[in-house]
Enzyme design. Structure first.
Site, mmCIF file in Angstrom:
data_model
loop_
_atom_site.group_PDB
_atom_site.id
_atom_site.type_symbol
_atom_site.label_atom_id
_atom_site.label_comp_id
_atom_site.label_asym_id
_atom_site.label_seq_id
_atom_site.Cartn_x
_atom_site.Cartn_y
_atom_site.Cartn_z
ATOM 1 N N GLY A 152 49.586 36.867 37.204
ATOM 2 C CA GLY A 152 49.233 37.615 38.407
ATOM 3 C C GLY A 152 49.538 36.789 39.637
ATOM 4 O O GLY A 152 50.340 35.846 39.590
ATOM 5 N N ALA B 274 47.840 34.538 41.180
ATOM 6 C CA ALA B 274 47.532 33.117 41.051
ATOM 7 C C ALA B 274 48.458 32.451 40.031
ATOM 8 O O ALA B 274 49.096 31.434 40.327
ATOM 9 C CB ALA B 274 46.075 32.932 40.651
ATOM 10 N N GLY B 275 48.547 33.014 38.837
ATOM 11 C CA GLY B 275 49.345 32.394 37.780
ATOM 12 C C GLY B 275 50.835 32.435 38.070
ATOM 13 O O GLY B 275 51.555 31.465 37.831
ATOM 14 N N LEU C 172 43.594 38.809 47.201
ATOM 15 C CA LEU C 172 45.017 38.456 47.208
ATOM 16 C C LEU C 172 45.191 37.093 47.871
ATOM 17 O O LEU C 172 45.958 36.244 47.422
ATOM 18 C CB LEU C 172 45.817 39.521 47.963
ATOM 19 C CG LEU C 172 45.659 40.954 47.445
ATOM 20 C CD1 LEU C 172 46.584 41.890 48.213
ATOM 21 C CD2 LEU C 172 45.974 41.028 45.966
ATOM 22 N N ARG D 42 32.659 39.424 47.394
ATOM 23 C CA ARG D 42 33.979 39.188 47.971
ATOM 24 C C ARG D 42 34.259 40.178 49.085
ATOM 25 O O ARG D 42 33.965 41.369 48.952
ATOM 26 C CB ARG D 42 35.051 39.322 46.895
ATOM 27 C CG ARG D 42 36.456 39.086 47.417
ATOM 28 C CD ARG D 42 37.494 39.156 46.316
ATOM 29 N NE ARG D 42 37.598 40.475 45.708
ATOM 30 C CZ ARG D 42 38.172 41.524 46.272
ATOM 31 N NH1 ARG D 42 38.687 41.437 47.475
ATOM 32 N NH2 ARG D 42 38.223 42.678 45.642
ATOM 33 N N GLY E 174 48.700 33.650 32.270
ATOM 34 C CA GLY E 174 48.525 34.738 33.227
ATOM 35 C C GLY E 174 49.599 34.673 34.293
ATOM 36 O O GLY E 174 50.010 33.588 34.710
ATOM 37 N N ARG F 50 30.367 47.316 50.956
ATOM 38 C CA ARG F 50 30.552 47.894 49.632
ATOM 39 C C ARG F 50 29.279 47.970 48.800
ATOM 40 O O ARG F 50 28.959 48.999 48.224
ATOM 41 C CB ARG F 50 31.572 47.062 48.851
ATOM 42 C CG ARG F 50 32.960 47.215 49.363
ATOM 43 C CD ARG F 50 33.925 46.329 48.608
ATOM 44 N NE ARG F 50 35.271 46.556 49.133
ATOM 45 C CZ ARG F 50 36.347 45.915 48.705
ATOM 46 N NH1 ARG F 50 36.250 45.009 47.756
ATOM 47 N NH2 ARG F 50 37.526 46.173 49.207
ATOM 48 N N GLU G 259 41.047 35.015 40.149
ATOM 49 C CA GLU G 259 39.778 35.668 39.817
ATOM 50 C C GLU G 259 39.095 34.980 38.634
ATOM 51 O O GLU G 259 37.881 35.097 38.444
ATOM 52 C CB GLU G 259 40.004 37.160 39.518
ATOM 53 C CG GLU G 259 38.710 37.981 39.477
ATOM 54 C CD GLU G 259 38.921 39.467 39.192
ATOM 55 O OE1 GLU G 259 40.068 39.942 39.282
ATOM 56 O OE2 GLU G 259 37.928 40.160 38.886
ATOM 57 N N HIS H 278 32.657 48.766 43.564
ATOM 58 C CA HIS H 278 33.350 49.400 44.673
ATOM 59 C C HIS H 278 32.845 50.826 44.845
ATOM 60 O O HIS H 278 32.780 51.576 43.883
ATOM 61 C CB HIS H 278 34.856 49.403 44.384
ATOM 62 C CG HIS H 278 35.684 49.604 45.595
ATOM 63 N ND1 HIS H 278 35.746 50.805 46.253
ATOM 64 C CD2 HIS H 278 36.473 48.759 46.298
ATOM 65 C CE1 HIS H 278 36.555 50.679 47.295
ATOM 66 N NE2 HIS H 278 37.005 49.445 47.342
#
Lengths: 211, 649, 245
Positions: free
Chosen positions: B57, B59-60, B456, B450, B55, B345, B440, B281
């Site tokens: 994103g 994090a990765g 992020l 969250r 991954g 939310r 995630e 959401h």
């Protein structure tokens, strides 16, 4: 492309200013033509400056064309498979059509123009006549088709310049940020001024203002 | 897979687990202590150690780049054609950080406190505190990388308040914060690719984890262009493959987002924590037809000026403009007078569902509520509204073809984020030694809900700052790992090949997408915004039936070789089936309501979520066994933040 | 509405490829263009034919994965729109729609409408970054950035790397893509130390990948879903010339 183009634009500006001397009469115009040949004398032999200019111009034209051809070849290599649908361009297609195809039209025109005005081969008065006479004869009202050809060709030159002048600023990295719009406008003004300046003399001859 | 016969929704309770990595002592010193106690790897040895990161994103990407900078031999994988496309790119709002640049009373402790409270007391205090601590470093790092955050005229960074926070701690880059942060991480990653420390494998999908001698030692991937099945071995494996919201078929996730990487790891022994925690959401563009392939989120900021309403009368089909004021129900303002349209939310989402269930929804299928800007336009003028929300209005018009300046928008909740994920300790290491999980894909930090602008933050905290330290500690012992067992590799490869041939061999009459759509419908109806024991039991009956049908009737065209998008999708759907069941089991076992998990049986007199802290103040970490899921509880202690019931009335 | 689709089908990089005509019925105006293709693919699959391969992911116009040339225009005729954000209400019943992949030598076709854009990643590898290892950053407020520089950098940084600029350019040039990154980083104080060398390295990589040269036709900006302006290219040229001196 940009550098050679800039050389040619500078030449065109000088050429146009010279042409406009025709409105000052035959002597002024012929004198100017003569001066071009003798400038630099006696320090330099006759035609030195003119010959250097001619060499630079020829080199600029050749390099300009060489750049254009190599860009076109790179473009062809970058897209070996063409699109099946070739849609009207999204940015008016102005530049692509005017530059590449327009450039070829302009080249043909320059050849005719040299044969006509410089070597007199296709001019009724021939090589021996004065530049003024060649001009008046070449664009005589009866030869309206020559004038029309000039109008069309110069229009093409104008369009070529409108993109070319701005594009040169862009390529040389001068057209960024705030100078972007003013330079685009400047390119338009330069193109328009040159076309108007160049067309003034032939049109004046053809409609009989200059005889 | 099919063929496992057991009673619906059955589970067993196993031994409790605990995080053993967080040091004791004052919470503000724990991360420093852990960093100091972490063993270091000799720089000369680093390049001999291979780390796989799945991954790319936030994090990765950040993890792979940082590990590369440290000198490890990194192999990075993504299913997209470029690491820059990971779905972090779509995050709009912003990123929280306890910089207190506003001087409005923010601090590391306040961000920690808000996050624990926002997570409805279902997250681990040590982890959350560390998240708040490193949040400040993230902003520094991003700015130095050239992330063009919004600035004020003085040249300093701008902040806004987000998601109901009382301080302005959210940094943003217009509505594209995720994109800008991801491109920062992507650029750092590409820099390492150029430096030769990271080997990038795009269009490669992880299909299996290789566990040898009890340690994660590699992965099996499919080259999505050639179809070749490859094995990659390593000393540690990092999963950063994102969330599993696409189990609902329709979500705000990218189409390719899937659970396969973490689900395969779960099947090999990694515990899956809190799978039922799903964030819905409230402000998404409603579904317009059966062909709908995804849902589009619109920034929550719209609720600052828009008023939410539905017709007072059931089945009122008049166009909104013809419904007079006294026949409208501004239900959020009515039920929650203090917070009105700005309730959190989950509350806003559930309220929308309730009015639609009453038959008062608007738009196609009655699944929508109005978000009306008429008052805002009258009060502030069209120009001011355009300045604030112009791009969002444009996006809405592009998708729906309706002009929100003239008619109210229609919105409906959609699945957005999954708080659950693979269980990890303080070191972000899963229950399989050598398998680390970030972003995630793990369960840490957000508890049951969250907060806005925290995803992020967590992804980058994990990837840039936490993981590089803790992986190093693990790899310092790599000398003792030994050779990878060839049988373990062969078995993993065989499992992958067998699954692919099975999928291709069925040759039935329904596409994988059609199964996925039906699965999503089941999950949305029975395990969505509101869950009951009855609905979950229904889901647990339907899912195995549908899975059975899938394995007998799916049609996957094409060959195993070459690009085969239908095959990719079918493989992912197969794993979603198994995950869906575990989600329902988890939701069924947790008979309290908390955060994004609302059990209708557990609500107070006002219809608010009612936690049961005596019974459920734990992380539910599920172990996969052939005889059904086994629950391992990690008890949660709150030393620093007192547990309270939230109220937004 | 009913449409006739002419879609480029190519079974792999070595296949010659051809246009194949399909009919799709009952297309809803609210569908996105990709959803319309989903419907076609669903039908092809059930009929035992291979579905059309196309790249897509986020379907909200930001990941840059999707992209096809629709009726001769990259991402279709709607301006500032990616293919995934294009909706069928812009088409009429009975229309014939031709769909082709991005065409450029540095974007070889993998299958049908899927192309390989890894050349873009290599351009970024050549220098599209600021060299700052994790943990080496000073406090974010230590260097103020003028708001207009930050805003202009952001505008350039919104590039999604979809490749429409290359697809639309009559020269097959990647100048807009490369310039967007050079501009983004070159406008920020943090990007100054590597500014000239970055431009040089990236431009050289772009040329080495086989992209064509820029003749400032403006076709790229016209189809760019994020509206990256053409003057970015002038900035790139300026930095490049500075580095070449």
């Amino acid at each position: 492309m940009a550098i050679t183009g800039a050389v040619l634009v500078l030449f065109l500006i000088g050429h146009m200013l010279g042409n406009l001397k025709i409105f000052l009469g035959a002597d002024a115009f012929n004198g100017y033509a003569e001066w071009l040949r003798t400038v630099g004398e006696p320090a330099l032999p006759a035609r030195t400056i003119l010959t250097i200019t001619e060499i630079v111009l020829v080199a600029a034209v050749v390099l300009h064309m060489w750049s254009a051809v190599s860009l076109a070849r790179r473009a062809a290599r970058a897209r070996p498979v063409r699109y099946a649908v070739r849609r009207r361009s999204q940015a008016n297609g102005y530049a692509t059509h005017v530059m590449r195809y327009g450039g070829i039209v302009i080249l043909l025109f320059v050849v005719w123009h040299l044969l006509d005005m410089t070597f007199g081969v296709v001019n009724p008065e021939g090589y021996a006549a004065t530049p003024y006479d060649r001009m008046v004869a070449g664009f005589a009202p009866s030869r309206w088709w020559v004038t029309s050809f000039y109008v069309v060709a110069l229009a093409m030159v104008g369009l070529h310049l409108r993109h070319g002048v701005w594009s040169a600023f862009q390529t040389l990295g001068l057209a960024g940020g705030r100078s972007y719009r003013p330079l685009r406008a400047l390119a338009g003004v330069v193109a328009l001024a040159l076309v108007a300046g160049f067309l003034a003399a032939p049109l004046a001859v053809t409609i009989g203002v200059i005889k | 897979m099919s063929g496992i016969l057991r009673r619906v929704g059955e589970w067993r309770v196993g031994a409790p687990i605990a995080d053993t990595r967080a040091p004791e002592g004052p919470i503000e010193e724990r991360w420093d202590k852990r960093r100091f106690s972490a063993k270091l790897v000799n720089p000369a040895n680093k390049r001999k150690l291979t780390v796989i990161v799945v991954g790319t994103g936030l994090a990765g990407g950040s993890a792979a780049a940082t590990l590369g900078e440290l000198g490890y031999n990194v192999k990075s994988f993504c299913y997209q054609d470029s690491p820059r496309r990971a779905h972090s790119i779509a995050a709009q709002g912003g990123i929280n950080a306890a910089k207190n640049y506003r001087g409005d009373g923010d601090s590391v402790f306040r961000l920690f406190y808000d996050t624990v409270k926002g997570g409805d007391f279902r997250s681990r205090e040590s982890n959350v505190y560390r998240l708040a601590q490193v949040s400040v470093n993230i902003i520094d790092q991003a700015v130095a990388q050239g992330v063009p955050f919004a600035r004020e005229y003085g040249g300093l960074l701008d902040n806004r308040s987000f998601g109901g926070a009382q301080v302005s701690r959210t940094f943003y880059a217009r509505g594209q914060t995720g994109q800008q942060l991801l491109l920062g991480a992507y650029q750092a990653l590409e820099r390492q690719v150029a430096a030769g420390t990271v080997e990038m494998h795009t269009r490669h999908e992880m299909l299996e984890l290789i566990v040898s001698d009890g340690r994660a030692r590699g992965i099996v991937v499919r080259d999505m262009v050639t179809g070749e099945i490859e094995t990659h071995l390593a000393d540690a494996v990092v999963l950063a493959s994102g969330g599993y919201g696409n189990v609902f078929y329709l979500s705000t996730n990218a189409k390719g987002c899937n659970t396969t990487a973490i689900w395969r790891a779960h099947r090999r022994g990694a515990y899956f924590a809190n799978p039922c925690y799903t964030q819905i959401h409230p402000t998404c563009i409603p579904v317009s037809g059966d062909y709908q392939s995804k849902l589009t989120l619109m920034s929550e900021s719209l609720r600052n000026d828009g008023r939410v309403w539905v017709p007072l009368r059931k089945g009122d089909e008049r166009p909104p403009a013809q419904i007079p004021e006294d026949e409208r129900d501004y239900y959020l303002e009515r039920i929650y007078p203090a917070f009105g349209n700005l309730v959190p939310r989950d509350i806003a989402s559930r309220a929308a569902k309730n009015v639609c269930d009453e038959g008062r929804g608007v738009g196609p299928g009655g699944l929508g509520v109005y978000l009306d800007f008429a008052d805002a336009i009258a009060r502030l003028g069209r120009e001011a509204v355009e300045k604030k929300y112009g791009n969002l209005f444009e996006m809405y018009e592009r998708i729906t073809g309706e002009n929100p300046y003239e008619a109210p928008m229609r919105i409906y909740p959609a699945v957005h984020y999954t708080m659950g994920g693979l269980w990890v300790d303080y070191d972000l290491q899963s229950s399989i030694p050598g398998l680390f999980v970030v972003g995630e894909a793990n369960f840490s930090d957000h508890g049951a809900n969250r907060l806005g602008a925290s995803a992020l933050m967590q992804g980058l905290a994990d990837g840039y700052f936490v993981l590089p330290t803790t992986v190093g500690d693990y790899l310092a012992g790599a000398g003792t790992f030994g050779q990878v067992d060839q049988d373990a590799v062969d078995e993993a490869v065989d499992r992958v090949k067998e699954k692919i041939s099975r999928l291709l061999a069925v040759n039935g009459t329904r596409t994988a997408d059609s199964f996925h759509r039906e699965l999503g419908r089941i999950m949305w109806d029975y395990c969505g915004m509101e869950r009951t024991e009855e609905s979950l039991r229904k889901a647990l009956e339907r899912i195995p039936e549908l899975r059975e049908e899938f394995w007998n009737n799916v049609k996957v065209p094409g060959d195993p070789e070459g690009l085969n998008q239908a095959l990719e999708r079918a493989g992912r759907v197969a794993d979603f089936f198994e995950l869906a069941e575990l989600m329902c089991v988890d939701a069924l076992h947790r008979s309290e309501s908390c955060g994004g998990h609302f059990r209708a049986e557990s609500q107070d007199a006002d219809g608010e979520a009612l936690r049961d802290d005596d019974e459920f103040a734990y992380v539910a970490a599920w172990e996969w066994t052939p005889d059904g899921p086994v629950l391992h509880k990690e008890e949660l202690d709150y030393e620093y933040v007192k547990m309270t019931q939230r109220s937004y009335k | 509405m009913n449409l006739t689709l002419k879609i480029w089908r190519q079974n792999g990089p070595e296949d010659r490829g051809r246009m194949v005509t399909y009919q799709v019925e009952d297309v809803s105006p609210d569908m996105s263009f990709l959803e319309m293709l989903d419907v076609l693919n669903e039908r092809l699959t059930l009929a035992g034919e291979e579905p059309v391969a196309f790249d897509h992911d986020c379907r909200e116009g930001i990941c840059g994965m999707c992209g096809m040339v629709i009726n001769g225009v990259a991402h279709g005729e709607q301006r500032a729109t990616t293919t995934c954000q294009l909706h069928m209400r812009h088409f009429k019943d009975g229309d014939t729609v031709t769909i082709e992949p991005w065409r450029a030598a540095p974007f070889p076709v993998i299958k049908d409408l899927v192309v390989d854009r890894s050349s873009f990643d290599r351009i970024i590898q050549a220098g599209g970054f600021i060299s700052v290892p994790t943990g080496a950053a000073p406090d974010a407020h230590s260097v103020p950035v003028p708001k207009d520089a930050a805003d202009a950098a952001f505008d350039a940084a919104t590039c999604i790397g979809c490749g429409a600029c290359v697809a639309a350019c009559p020269n097959g040039s990647a100048s807009l893509f490369t310039a967007a990154k050079v501009t983004h980083l070159g406008l920020l104080p943090q990007g100054q130390p590597e500014r000239a060398s970055r431009a040089k390295a990236m431009v050289e990589q772009m040329d080495a990948e086989g992209f064509g040269g820029c003749t400032n036709t403006g076709e790229c900006t016209a189809v760019c879903p994020k509206g990256i302006p053409l003057d970015a290219i002038a900035r790139m040229n300026a930095d490049y010339l500075k580095a070449s001196k």
